[in-house]
Design a protein around this motif. Structure first.
Motif, PDB file in Angstrom:
ATOM      1  N   ALA A   1       1.109  -1.328   0.040  1.00 31.64           N
ATOM      2  CA  ALA A   1      -0.067   0.100  -0.089  1.00 31.64           C
ATOM      3  C   ALA A   1       0.832   1.500  -0.310  1.00 31.64           C
ATOM      4  O   ALA A   1       1.584   1.639   0.288  1.00 31.64           O
TER       5      ALA A   1
ATOM      6  N   VAL B   1       0.382   4.879   1.253  1.00 30.04           N
ATOM      7  CA  VAL B   1       0.002   5.440   2.714  1.00 30.04           C
ATOM      8  C   VAL B   1      -0.623   7.054   2.316  1.00 30.04           C
ATOM      9  O   VAL B   1       1.278   7.520   2.066  1.00 30.04           O
TER      10      VAL B   1
ATOM     11  N   VAL C   1      -3.782   3.952  -1.254  1.00 33.37           N
ATOM     12  CA  VAL C   1      -4.939   4.158   0.103  1.00 33.37           C
ATOM     13  C   VAL C   1      -4.705   5.610   0.592  1.00 33.37           C
ATOM     14  O   VAL C   1      -3.820   5.450   1.483  1.00 33.37           O
TER      15      VAL C   1
ATOM     16  N   ILE D   1      -5.738   7.634   3.275  1.00 33.19           N
ATOM     17  CA  ILE D   1      -6.040   8.221   4.763  1.00 33.19           C
ATOM     18  C   ILE D   1      -7.958   8.481   5.137  1.00 33.19           C
ATOM     19  O   ILE D   1      -8.252   9.007   5.731  1.00 33.19           O
TER      20      ILE D   1
ATOM     21  N   ILE E   1      -6.116  -2.278   6.024  1.00 32.34           N
ATOM     22  CA  ILE E   1      -4.572  -1.985   6.089  1.00 32.34           C
ATOM     23  C   ILE E   1      -3.818  -3.758   5.818  1.00 32.34           C
ATOM     24  O   ILE E   1      -2.864  -4.368   5.977  1.00 32.34           O
TER      25      ILE E   1
ATOM     26  N   TYR F   1       4.179  -1.345   2.975  1.00 32.55           N
ATOM     27  CA  TYR F   1       3.941  -0.077   3.030  1.00 32.55           C
ATOM     28  C   TYR F   1       4.442   0.899   2.841  1.00 32.55           C
ATOM     29  O   TYR F   1       5.898   0.756   2.049  1.00 32.55           O
TER      30      TYR F   1
END
Length: 191
Positions: free
Chosen positions: A5, A7, A39, A41, A72, A78
């Motif tokens: 991911a 993030v 991803v 947030i 997650i 990540y």
């Protein structure tokens, strides 16, 4: 296939963080050694940490936490995108990380930072948080300057020199993420 991911680290209106994350995702998707997904947030609408129990218990009561946890948990690794705010990690990223624990354990992470001093202080502070979450963070860091890698301090346009800092992060991250899959499988067998 190993899933990583990218993030985001900010939820602010007009944020530049999302542009950095999209650029890192585009660079990562040129690779064939893992699957990469953005991803954001901001999509999870996480208020200031509002769970009654410590994250390690996984006794989540709020729907936003449950959705965040499920997302997650899908990943093996990540890349956290953080700017530097008050010489540290952007508060929204710290808050998002604080919601969870086991979902991050025995996984790998890389950091891409930006700021007036290339976000190095934020990256170093983030390493401490990641260590506590049992995330193995790689040594290489992608670093960008607000003065040279953003047009008018708002549009991400990295210099060739700065852009070259991201590939080494991914070069370290992907093998670590793959190796830690075996650690997680061993932990399940031992349990």
């Amino acid at each position: 296939m190993t899933k990583i991911a990218i993030v985001t680290g900010s939820t602010r209106p007009g944020r530049i963080n999302r542009g950095v994350a999209e650029w890192v995702l585009a660079q990562a998707q040129l690779r064939s050694d893992a699957e990469f997904e953005l991803v954001d947030i901001a999509d999870f609408n996480l208020p200031l940490l509002d769970e009654a129990y410590p994250a390690a218990y996984q006794n989540y009561t709020n729907d936003h936490t449950k959705v965040w946890s499920e997302k997650i948990a899908e990943f093996d690794g990540y890349v956290f995108i953080t700017g530097e705010y008050n010489h540290t990690v952007i508060p929204a990223l710290t808050n998002a990380l604080s919601y969870l624990n086991a979902e991050f354990n025995n996984k790998a992470a890389g950091i891409v930072s930006y700021g007036s001093a290339m976000g190095v202080r934020a990256a170093e502070h983030l390493r401490g948080v990641l260590s506590e979450l049992q995330i193995a963070h790689v040594q290489k860091t992608g670093m960008f300057s607000l003065f040279t890698d953003f047009e008018n301090f708002s549009t991400f346009a990295p210099t060739e020199l700065s852009a070259a800092t991201v590939a080494p992060v991914l070069d370290q991250l992907v093998p670590w993420a793959k190796a830690l899959e075996a650690v997680r499988e061993g932990a399940l067998v031992a349990a």
